[in-house]
Scaffold this active site. Structure first.
Site, PDB file in Angstrom:
ATOM      1  N   ASP A 119     -20.038  27.019 -35.974  1.00  0.00           N
ATOM      2  CA  ASP A 119     -20.351  26.009 -36.967  1.00  0.00           C
ATOM      3  C   ASP A 119     -21.042  26.724 -38.135  1.00  0.00           C
ATOM      4  O   ASP A 119     -21.515  27.852 -37.985  1.00  0.00           O
ATOM      5  CB  ASP A 119     -21.278  24.966 -36.332  1.00  0.00           C
ATOM      6  CG  ASP A 119     -21.832  23.993 -37.342  1.00  0.00           C
ATOM      7  OD1 ASP A 119     -21.042  23.329 -38.030  1.00  0.00           O
ATOM      8  OD2 ASP A 119     -23.070  23.915 -37.454  1.00  0.00           O
ATOM      9  N   ASP A 145     -23.309  24.955 -41.118  1.00  0.00           N
ATOM     10  CA  ASP A 145     -24.629  24.417 -41.454  1.00  0.00           C
ATOM     11  C   ASP A 145     -25.489  24.263 -40.200  1.00  0.00           C
ATOM     12  O   ASP A 145     -25.081  23.643 -39.224  1.00  0.00           O
ATOM     13  CB  ASP A 145     -24.494  23.055 -42.138  1.00  0.00           C
ATOM     14  CG  ASP A 145     -23.788  23.155 -43.480  1.00  0.00           C
ATOM     15  OD1 ASP A 145     -24.292  23.869 -44.362  1.00  0.00           O
ATOM     16  OD2 ASP A 145     -22.724  22.517 -43.642  1.00  0.00           O
ATOM     17  N   ASP A 163     -25.000  23.780 -33.509  1.00  0.00           N
ATOM     18  CA  ASP A 163     -26.346  23.216 -33.425  1.00  0.00           C
ATOM     19  C   ASP A 163     -26.363  21.708 -33.252  1.00  0.00           C
ATOM     20  O   ASP A 163     -27.445  21.116 -33.262  1.00  0.00           O
ATOM     21  CB  ASP A 163     -27.137  23.565 -34.696  1.00  0.00           C
ATOM     22  CG  ASP A 163     -26.615  22.838 -35.922  1.00  0.00           C
ATOM     23  OD1 ASP A 163     -25.396  22.914 -36.196  1.00  0.00           O
ATOM     24  OD2 ASP A 163     -27.420  22.184 -36.617  1.00  0.00           O
TER      25      ASP A 163
END
Length: 222
Positions: free
Chosen positions: A11, A13, A167
């Site tokens: 991922d 961001d 995250d």
């Protein structure tokens, strides 16, 4: 040594770059532009990781909102107005370099749009580390597995050889839906207990631990 995972998909961001404040600021500004009811910082943080349209629709599921106009206002602020700094987490470029040297395929699966990701890759100088990238405005949004499946198909790697690193629970659910392994990072958007509920292989608490895990557990001794 041999690679346990041929392909490592990140991922963007909250996993490779600390961009939470910028995203929240741009969402808030877009909402204010259209004079919509305010949303709390926690509500705004919660939708980071989804595709932009899906994120904004989650914030305003019942209101008669011109969703496309809200999307465009967000993009305007993100691309041209907001100058909130977004910095790579410590050691990320060194980690990507080490993984490339070990022969891993590297990819990005992100809720960002293509224009936003390309801008970020150019700003950080990381474009050359990745074999392939997919964005939410090109395919289905997380947690649908299509984004991850397209990356594996493009690079000729199967799900048993693939690791997703993210995250948010959207990243981990996408990995589960695609049948791949997942590694959670708790220094991004979603809290650790929420990530652990998705049963990743492990959950690391900082980018130094991410480096240590990927440079040890992403390989196996033979």
């Amino acid at each position: 040594m041999m690679k346990q995972f041929e392909l490592i998909v990140f991922d963007w961001d909250g996993t490779l770059i600390d961009s939470e404040a910028r995203i929240v600021n741009c969402m808030r500004a877009a909402i204010e532009d259209l004079q919509l009811p305010a949303r709390s910082p926690e509500q705004l943080r919660n939708v980071i990781g989804l595709g932009l349209q899906e994120a904004l629709a989650t914030l305003y599921p019942d209101a008669q909102v011109a969703l496309q106009e809200l999307v465009e206002r967000y993009r305007f602020h993100f691309l041209f107005q907001d100058d909130t700094p977004s910095a790579l987490f410590a050691g990320i470029e060194d980690l990507l370099m080490a993984l490339r040297e070990r022969g891993h395929y590297l990819a990005i699966a992100t809720g960002k749009g293509r224009v936003g990701l390309d801008k970020a890759l150019d700003e950080t100088g990381l474009r050359g580390y990745f074999d392939y990238t997919r964005c939410a405005d090109e395919t289905r949004s997380k947690p649908h597995p299509q984004m991850l499946e397209e990356i594996m198909e493009r690079l000729g790697v199967n799900n048993r050889e693939t690791l997703m690193v993210g995250d948010t629970e959207y990243d981990l659910q996408m990995a589960k839906n695609a049948g791949t392994a997942a590694l959670a990072v708790s220094y991004g958007v979603h809290e650790k207990q929420r990530l652990l509920a998705c049963q990743p292989l492990a959950c690391v608490d900082d980018s130094v631990s991410l480096q240590q895990w990927l440079l040890s557990d992403a390989t196996v001794a033979v």
